[in-house]
Design a protein around this motif. Structure first.
Motif, mmCIF file in Angstrom:
data_model
loop_
_atom_site.group_PDB
_atom_site.id
_atom_site.type_symbol
_atom_site.label_atom_id
_atom_site.label_comp_id
_atom_site.label_asym_id
_atom_site.label_seq_id
_atom_site.Cartn_x
_atom_site.Cartn_y
_atom_site.Cartn_z
ATOM 1 N N VAL A 38 0.853 -1.179 0.000
ATOM 2 C CA VAL A 38 0.000 0.000 0.000
ATOM 3 C C VAL A 38 0.890 1.230 0.000
ATOM 4 O O VAL A 38 1.843 1.309 0.774
ATOM 5 C CB VAL A 38 -0.923 0.018 1.239
ATOM 6 C CG1 VAL A 38 -1.703 1.317 1.321
ATOM 7 C CG2 VAL A 38 -1.874 -1.174 1.203
ATOM 8 N N GLY A 39 0.584 2.161 -0.872
ATOM 9 C CA GLY A 39 1.354 3.395 -0.941
ATOM 10 C C GLY A 39 0.474 4.598 -0.680
ATOM 11 O O GLY A 39 -0.651 4.675 -1.163
ATOM 12 N N ILE A 40 0.997 5.538 0.085
ATOM 13 C CA ILE A 40 0.344 6.827 0.294
ATOM 14 C C ILE A 40 1.327 7.875 -0.209
ATOM 15 O O ILE A 40 2.440 7.980 0.300
ATOM 16 C CB ILE A 40 0.003 7.057 1.777
ATOM 17 C CG1 ILE A 40 -0.966 5.977 2.270
ATOM 18 C CG2 ILE A 40 -0.568 8.458 1.988
ATOM 19 C CD1 ILE A 40 -1.222 6.006 3.750
ATOM 20 N N GLY A 41 0.944 8.598 -1.238
ATOM 21 C CA GLY A 41 1.823 9.597 -1.819
ATOM 22 C C GLY A 41 2.809 9.028 -2.825
ATOM 23 O O GLY A 41 3.680 9.733 -3.320
ATOM 24 N N THR A 42 2.704 7.754 -3.148
ATOM 25 C CA THR A 42 3.583 7.122 -4.128
ATOM 26 C C THR A 42 2.787 6.128 -4.966
ATOM 27 O O THR A 42 1.912 5.433 -4.451
ATOM 28 C CB THR A 42 4.780 6.405 -3.462
ATOM 29 O OG1 THR A 42 5.557 5.756 -4.478
ATOM 30 C CG2 THR A 42 4.337 5.375 -2.454
ATOM 31 N N ALA A 43 3.088 6.081 -6.250
ATOM 32 C CA ALA A 43 2.405 5.143 -7.138
ATOM 33 C C ALA A 43 3.081 3.775 -7.143
ATOM 34 O O ALA A 43 2.514 2.809 -7.634
ATOM 35 C CB ALA A 43 2.367 5.706 -8.558
ATOM 36 N N GLY A 44 4.295 3.678 -6.599
ATOM 37 C CA GLY A 44 5.036 2.416 -6.580
ATOM 38 C C GLY A 44 5.511 2.045 -5.193
ATOM 39 O O GLY A 44 6.700 2.159 -4.893
#
Length: 186
Positions: free
Chosen positions: A71-77
């Motif tokens: 899971v990312g918050i503020g990142t697509a990867g």
């Protein structure tokens, strides 16, 4: 009863004789291709939604990568189970409305690693050493037990320059005290 209904404002109802939207479906619906909408509103408080192939909210606002379960918050990867990328000074806030808030670490050699922005070997590690349950501050390492700088054992003794403090404060190597020092005895 009609299965498909078109009202005077050209709203289409499927299973609904008084549609309030351009397409109003009562019951289950299935789309086998792209659904493009400016917003998605879920009104059920008990439903569980399933998204095959991951989920992205605002490209990188909130991302679930189905291939890694990250899971990312503020990142697509996202590169770990929870990856937070932020330009704010405080990227994570843990708050409880009353009493104390805790951040629990569960596992062997649990702790916090401080890593330069470019990645690589952590600059500092602060955490628990599983071999003796001591708390350690280590430099330029990935885990406690190597290159330890300060050790606090389970008796509360502090070691600087030693991993085996033998008194409340054990300092190995050269040390400097300021203008005065007070000790019980020498």
């Amino acid at each position: 009863t009609s299965r498909l209904f078109i009202n005077e404002t050209q709203n289409v109802g499927s299973g609904d004789t008084s549609p309030t939207y351009k397409l109003d479906v009562t019951g289950d619906a299935r789309f086998t291709s792209l659904v493009d909408a400016s917003r998605f509103v879920a009104t059920s408080t008990t439903a569980t939604s399933t998204f095959a192939g991951g989920l992205a909210v605002e490209t990188s606002g909130l991302v679930y990568d189905y291939s890694t379960n990250n899971v990312g918050i503020g990142t697509a990867g996202p590169q770990s189970p929870l990856h937070v990328l932020s330009t704010a000074d405080s990227a994570v806030l843990i708050q409880r409305s009353a009493n104390a808030a805790y951040l629990d670490f569960q596992g062997f050699d649990s702790g916090v690693r401080f890593i330069d922005n470019g990645g690589g070997t952590p600059v500092w590690f602060f955490g628990r050493d599983n071999t003796d349950n001591s708390l350690r501050f280590s430099y330029n390492t990935t885990a406690p037990g190597t290159n330890d700088k300060i050790v606090i054992n389970t008796s509360g003794s502090v070691g600087i320059g030693t991993t085996s403090p033998y008194a409340k404060l054990s300092v190995e190597g050269s040390s400097v005290l300021g203008n005065s020092a007070l000790a019980g005895y020498f």
